[in-house]
Write a protein that holds these residues in place. Structure first.
Motif, PDB file in Angstrom:
ATOM      1  N   GLN A  17       0.688  -0.779   0.286  1.00 24.32           N
ATOM      2  CA  GLN A  17      -0.050  -0.310   0.217  1.00 24.32           C
ATOM      3  C   GLN A  17       1.431   1.313  -0.285  1.00 24.32           C
ATOM      4  OE1 GLN A  17      -2.006  -0.893   2.956  1.00 24.32           O
ATOM      5  NE2 GLN A  17      -4.470  -1.282   2.314  1.00 24.32           N
ATOM      6  N   LEU A  18       1.956   1.418   0.778  1.00 27.71           N
ATOM      7  CA  LEU A  18       2.853   2.492   0.739  1.00 27.71           C
ATOM      8  C   LEU A  18       3.171   2.924  -0.813  1.00 27.71           C
ATOM      9  CD1 LEU A  18       4.700   2.267   4.389  1.00 27.71           C
ATOM     10  CD2 LEU A  18       3.069   3.823   3.732  1.00 27.71           C
ATOM     11  N   ALA A  19       4.385   1.825  -1.411  1.00 30.59           N
ATOM     12  CA  ALA A  19       4.471   1.210  -2.144  1.00 30.59           C
ATOM     13  C   ALA A  19       3.302   2.394  -3.510  1.00 30.59           C
ATOM     14  CB  ALA A  19       5.555   0.004  -2.660  1.00 30.59           C
ATOM     15  N   GLY A  20       2.790   1.905  -3.337  1.00 34.80           N
ATOM     16  CA  GLY A  20       1.628   1.890  -4.651  1.00 34.80           C
ATOM     17  C   GLY A  20       1.877   0.465  -5.230  1.00 34.80           C
ATOM     18  N   CYS A  21       2.876   0.150  -5.310  1.00 39.24           N
ATOM     19  CA  CYS A  21       2.931  -1.121  -6.799  1.00 39.24           C
ATOM     20  C   CYS A  21       2.327  -1.213  -8.233  1.00 39.24           C
ATOM     21  CB  CYS A  21       1.639  -2.268  -6.235  1.00 39.24           C
ATOM     22  SG  CYS A  21       2.828  -2.518  -4.580  1.00 39.24           S
ATOM     23  N   GLY A  22       2.797   0.292  -8.382  1.00 36.76           N
ATOM     24  CA  GLY A  22       1.748   1.171  -9.968  1.00 36.76           C
ATOM     25  C   GLY A  22       0.850   0.505 -10.638  1.00 36.76           C
ATOM     26  N   GLY A  23       0.179   0.066  -9.341  1.00 35.13           N
ATOM     27  CA  GLY A  23      -1.849  -0.307  -9.367  1.00 35.13           C
ATOM     28  C   GLY A  23      -2.645   0.844  -9.613  1.00 35.13           C
ATOM     29  N   ALA A  24      -3.637   0.473  -8.673  1.00 35.64           N
ATOM     30  CA  ALA A  24      -4.834   1.314  -8.404  1.00 35.64           C
ATOM     31  C   ALA A  24      -4.212   2.339  -7.364  1.00 35.64           C
ATOM     32  CB  ALA A  24      -6.218   0.845  -8.124  1.00 35.64           C
ATOM     33  N   PRO A  25      -4.603   3.435  -6.622  1.00 31.99           N
ATOM     34  CA  PRO A  25      -4.070   3.872  -5.831  1.00 31.99           C
ATOM     35  C   PRO A  25      -4.677   3.436  -4.577  1.00 31.99           C
ATOM     36  CG  PRO A  25      -5.093   5.305  -6.843  1.00 31.99           C
ATOM     37  CD  PRO A  25      -5.406   4.243  -7.529  1.00 31.99           C
ATOM     38  N   THR A  26      -4.114   3.286  -3.332  1.00 28.39           N
ATOM     39  CA  THR A  26      -4.459   2.781  -2.122  1.00 28.39           C
ATOM     40  C   THR A  26      -5.013   3.927  -0.951  1.00 28.39           C
ATOM     41  OG1 THR A  26      -2.366   3.009  -0.892  1.00 28.39           O
ATOM     42  CG2 THR A  26      -3.485   0.726  -2.290  1.00 28.39           C
ATOM     43  N   ARG A  27      -5.034   5.568  -1.798  1.00 25.16           N
ATOM     44  CA  ARG A  27      -6.118   6.803  -1.496  1.00 25.16           C
ATOM     45  C   ARG A  27      -6.332   7.778  -2.199  1.00 25.16           C
ATOM     46  NH1 ARG A  27      -0.022   7.509  -1.443  1.00 25.16           N
ATOM     47  NH2 ARG A  27       0.852   8.880  -2.593  1.00 25.16           N
ATOM     48  N   LYS A  28      -7.146   8.440  -2.040  1.00 27.92           N
ATOM     49  CA  LYS A  28      -8.564   9.119  -2.653  1.00 27.92           C
ATOM     50  C   LYS A  28      -7.152   9.987  -4.108  1.00 27.92           C
ATOM     51  CE  LYS A  28     -11.976  11.554  -3.167  1.00 27.92           C
ATOM     52  NZ  LYS A  28     -12.827  12.986  -2.548  1.00 27.92           N
ATOM     53  N   PRO A  29      -7.679   9.481  -4.945  1.00 33.83           N
ATOM     54  CA  PRO A  29      -6.592   9.909  -5.820  1.00 33.83           C
ATOM     55  C   PRO A  29      -6.961  11.534  -6.195  1.00 33.83           C
ATOM     56  CG  PRO A  29      -8.520   8.671  -7.158  1.00 33.83           C
ATOM     57  CD  PRO A  29      -7.957   8.186  -5.835  1.00 33.83           C
ATOM     58  N   ALA A  30      -6.129  12.228  -6.767  1.00 32.09           N
ATOM     59  CA  ALA A  30      -7.437  14.077  -7.001  1.00 32.09           C
ATOM     60  C   ALA A  30      -7.100  13.986  -8.316  1.00 32.09           C
ATOM     61  CB  ALA A  30      -5.889  14.706  -7.016  1.00 32.09           C
ATOM     62  N   VAL A 310       2.045   8.199  -9.970  1.00 32.86           N
ATOM     63  CA  VAL A 310       2.330   8.746 -11.236  1.00 32.86           C
ATOM     64  C   VAL A 310       3.401   7.629 -11.589  1.00 32.86           C
ATOM     65  CG1 VAL A 310       3.325  10.865 -11.905  1.00 32.86           C
ATOM     66  CG2 VAL A 310       1.436  10.769 -10.320  1.00 32.86           C
ATOM     67  N   THR A 311       4.109   7.649 -12.557  1.00 34.07           N
ATOM     68  CA  THR A 311       5.300   6.889 -12.665  1.00 34.07           C
ATOM     69  C   THR A 311       6.689   8.229 -12.860  1.00 34.07           C
ATOM     70  OG1 THR A 311       5.536   7.885 -15.324  1.00 34.07           O
ATOM     71  CG2 THR A 311       3.805   6.405 -14.540  1.00 34.07           C
ATOM     72  N   GLY A 312       7.731   7.677 -13.057  1.00 36.63           N
ATOM     73  CA  GLY A 312       8.739   8.215 -12.576  1.00 36.63           C
ATOM     74  C   GLY A 312       8.839   8.892 -14.098  1.00 36.63           C
ATOM     75  N   PRO A 313       9.522  10.297 -14.110  1.00 36.08           N
ATOM     76  CA  PRO A 313       9.891  11.157 -14.648  1.00 36.08           C
ATOM     77  C   PRO A 313      10.226  11.220 -16.254  1.00 36.08           C
ATOM     78  CG  PRO A 313      11.106  12.011 -12.850  1.00 36.08           C
ATOM     79  CD  PRO A 313      10.379   9.674 -12.425  1.00 36.08           C
ATOM     80  N   LEU A 314      10.224  11.297 -17.177  1.00 36.75           N
ATOM     81  CA  LEU A 314      10.879  11.511 -18.130  1.00 36.75           C
ATOM     82  C   LEU A 314      10.925  13.255 -18.858  1.00 36.75           C
ATOM     83  CD1 LEU A 314      12.630  10.202 -21.051  1.00 36.75           C
ATOM     84  CD2 LEU A 314      10.367  10.495 -22.418  1.00 36.75           C
ATOM     85  N   ALA A 315      12.397  13.552 -18.568  1.00 43.68           N
ATOM     86  CA  ALA A 315      13.206  15.222 -18.947  1.00 43.68           C
ATOM     87  C   ALA A 315      13.578  14.864 -20.395  1.00 43.68           C
ATOM     88  CB  ALA A 315      14.392  14.879 -18.343  1.00 43.68           C
ATOM     89  N   LEU A 316      12.857  15.891 -21.071  1.00 42.71           N
ATOM     90  CA  LEU A 316      12.044  15.529 -22.221  1.00 42.71           C
ATOM     91  C   LEU A 316      12.500  16.882 -23.358  1.00 42.71           C
ATOM     92  CD1 LEU A 316      12.606  13.795 -25.347  1.00 42.71           C
ATOM     93  CD2 LEU A 316       9.915  13.702 -25.169  1.00 42.71           C
ATOM     94  N   GLY A 317      14.105  17.673 -23.611  1.00 40.15           N
ATOM     95  CA  GLY A 317      13.192  19.255 -24.365  1.00 40.15           C
ATOM     96  C   GLY A 317      13.007  19.979 -23.273  1.00 40.15           C
ATOM     97  N   ILE A 350      -0.360   3.701 -16.443  1.00 35.58           N
ATOM     98  CA  ILE A 350       0.768   3.374 -17.002  1.00 35.58           C
ATOM     99  C   ILE A 350       1.685   3.227 -15.555  1.00 35.58           C
ATOM    100  CG2 ILE A 350       2.647   4.361 -18.266  1.00 35.58           C
ATOM    101  CD1 ILE A 350       0.371   6.747 -19.763  1.00 35.58           C
ATOM    102  N   LEU A 351       2.203   2.442 -16.526  1.00 39.74           N
ATOM    103  CA  LEU A 351       3.132   1.784 -15.995  1.00 39.74           C
ATOM    104  C   LEU A 351       4.924   2.369 -15.015  1.00 39.74           C
ATOM    105  CD1 LEU A 351       2.045  -2.013 -14.555  1.00 39.74           C
ATOM    106  CD2 LEU A 351       1.225   0.249 -13.276  1.00 39.74           C
ATOM    107  N   ALA A 352       5.093   2.034 -16.418  1.00 45.70           N
ATOM    108  CA  ALA A 352       6.717   2.122 -16.836  1.00 45.70           C
ATOM    109  C   ALA A 352       6.913   3.740 -16.504  1.00 45.70           C
ATOM    110  CB  ALA A 352       6.900   1.672 -17.053  1.00 45.70           C
ATOM    111  N   PRO A 353       8.355   4.308 -16.463  1.00 45.18           N
ATOM    112  CA  PRO A 353       7.973   5.797 -16.980  1.00 45.18           C
ATOM    113  C   PRO A 353       8.349   6.294 -18.892  1.00 45.18           C
ATOM    114  CG  PRO A 353       9.629   4.871 -15.368  1.00 45.18           C
ATOM    115  CD  PRO A 353       9.454   4.326 -16.051  1.00 45.18           C
ATOM    116  N   ALA A 354       8.090   6.769 -19.805  1.00 40.49           N
ATOM    117  CA  ALA A 354       7.941   6.587 -20.385  1.00 40.49           C
ATOM    118  C   ALA A 354       8.715   6.939 -20.901  1.00 40.49           C
ATOM    119  CB  ALA A 354       7.122   7.838 -20.742  1.00 40.49           C
ATOM    120  N   ILE A 355       9.773   6.246 -22.475  1.00 41.18           N
ATOM    121  CA  ILE A 355      10.488   6.853 -22.840  1.00 41.18           C
ATOM    122  C   ILE A 355      11.164   7.825 -24.359  1.00 41.18           C
ATOM    123  CG2 ILE A 355      11.123   4.182 -22.663  1.00 41.18           C
ATOM    124  CD1 ILE A 355      10.946   3.293 -25.223  1.00 41.18           C
TER     125      ILE A 355
END
Length: 377
Positions: A17-30, A310-317, A350-355
């Motif tokens: 639950q703390l980690a989120g596990c990339g699935g449905a959120p365990t706290r109310k999403p914004a 939220v996934t990890g970020p991708l910096a693009l431009g 979306i589970l993995a960061p964008a490429i």
């Protein structure tokens, strides 16, 4: 008092639950709010592969082809420009470790602990049996395949035959976060984060340890509170090696000696990215932060995606790309973190960061197997 097995189960559930596990959120999403867009996200093409199931899959770009796979074992190569199918083949096994592409090979990891090597046209070449489930894409450089298994080992394999060249092993805590982050192989080094908040640099040629650094130290009185795992890929940026730890810190080290350059208390399970100016991190509250990459000083914090896995970020431009559990892609301004654009894929998340595909376009893969290429305009 809880029986031992019940106590262990409770800790695992709480940690998930703390980690989120990339699935449905365990706290109310914004709730998503309207904004004035300053850019446009244009869909270039879309395709599909097998569902991810319980795993996380990272597509890979090799030349003009994007390789993607799902848990069922089918691998598809899409033309990077048009999205048309360039190659499709069956691995013959359930895949758990994404797609690695290097040394003229397409590399897959399986839940049975195998690394499978194919030609880029899908011809089977060899398979190697490792010590545990392969949860991340194998990497390759200088004739050596590097694969990580869920039991804490890193394996170096001969790229031509799959035979073992070396193995690195370290003890892992009794309780840790299950992670699909593998290793970074660059300039003759192998960089990997571990449970217990450690970042390790190995020699690619023989697996010998070059240095070990502390990203974060376990804190607290319970086993759950003391989890301080590096659960995402480190980032190697010139002479810096940076990593983030869950319930810990973001820290950057000298890439050659392992000496600490700076650290900041930010807990992250999703990961980090860098560009010429900033280090970006998605923290454990689903806020995206920008830090000065030379000092760790805070630049901005975008917290309007709280609870959205939220996934990890991708910096693009001039932008930062993140995805969320409802399949939305969010484009943030590099300068202040404000929303620049938003577009939805499918609703499976979306589970993995964008490429990155190039300087202005990128690709995401969803849990249900949707593959979407977008351009920033």
């Amino acid at each position: 008092m809880l029986p031992r097995y019940s106590h262990a189960l409770w800790m695992i559930v709480a940690l998930a639950q703390l980690a989120g596990c990339g699935g449905a959120p365990t706290r109310k999403p914004a709730e998503l709010t309207d904004f004035e867009p300053t850019a446009t996200l244009k869909l270039l093409w879309d395709g599909s592969v097998d569902s991810a199931g319980t795993d996380v899959f990272y597509p890979r770009v090799s030349g003009s082809v994007v390789y993607a796979a799902g848990s069922g074992g089918s691998v598809t190569g899409f033309d990077k420009a048009s999205g048309s199918t360039a190659v499709n083949f069956e691995a013959g096994e359930r895949i758990s470790g994404g797609v690695g592409v290097a040394e003229g090979l397409v590399l897959l990891g399986t839940s049975k602990g195998q690394v499978l090597a194919f030609s880029r046209e899908g011809k089977p070449l060899w398979q190697a049996q490792l010590s545990g489930e392969v949860l991340s894409p194998p990497e390759s450089q200088e004739g050596i395949i590097v694969a990580r298994t869920g039991d804490g080992r890193i394996h170096g394999l001969d790229a031509a035959t799959g035979k073992r060249r070396w193995i690195y092993q370290r003890a892992t805590p009794a309780l840790s976060v299950r992670t699909h982050a593998g290793v970074v192989v660059i300039q003759g080094g192998v960089f990997a984060g571990f449970p217990g908040g450690r970042l390790v640099a190995l020699a690619l040629a023989n697996g010998n340890i070059g240095w070990e650094a502390v990203v974060a130290l376990p804190r607290g009185t319970t086993e759950l509170e003391r989890v301080a795992d590096v659960t995402s890929l480190p980032v190697i940026d010139g002479k810096q090696a940076c990593a983030a730890a869950f319930q810990g810190r973001v820290a950057c080290f000298d890439a050659f000696r392992g000496t600490l350059l700076w650290a900041r208390d930010v807990s992250s399970i999703a990961g980090i990215a860098v560009d010429a100016r900033y280090l970006y991190v998605t923290d454990d509250k689903d806020a995206v932060q920008a830090l000065d990459k030379t000092s760790g000083a805070s630049i901005w914090r975008q917290d309007q995606l709280a609870g959205r896995s939220v996934t990890g970020p991708l910096a693009l431009g001039r932008h930062v790309v993140v995805g969320d559990f409802e399949g939305y892609v969010h484009l943030l301004s590099r300068e202040d973190g404000s929303f620049a654009a938003r577009i939805r894929t499918d609703s499976s998340g979306i589970l993995a960061p964008a490429i990155a595909l190039d300087a202005t376009s990128f690709l995401v893969q969803t849990r249900s197997g949707g593959v979407y290429a977008f351009a920033i305009q």
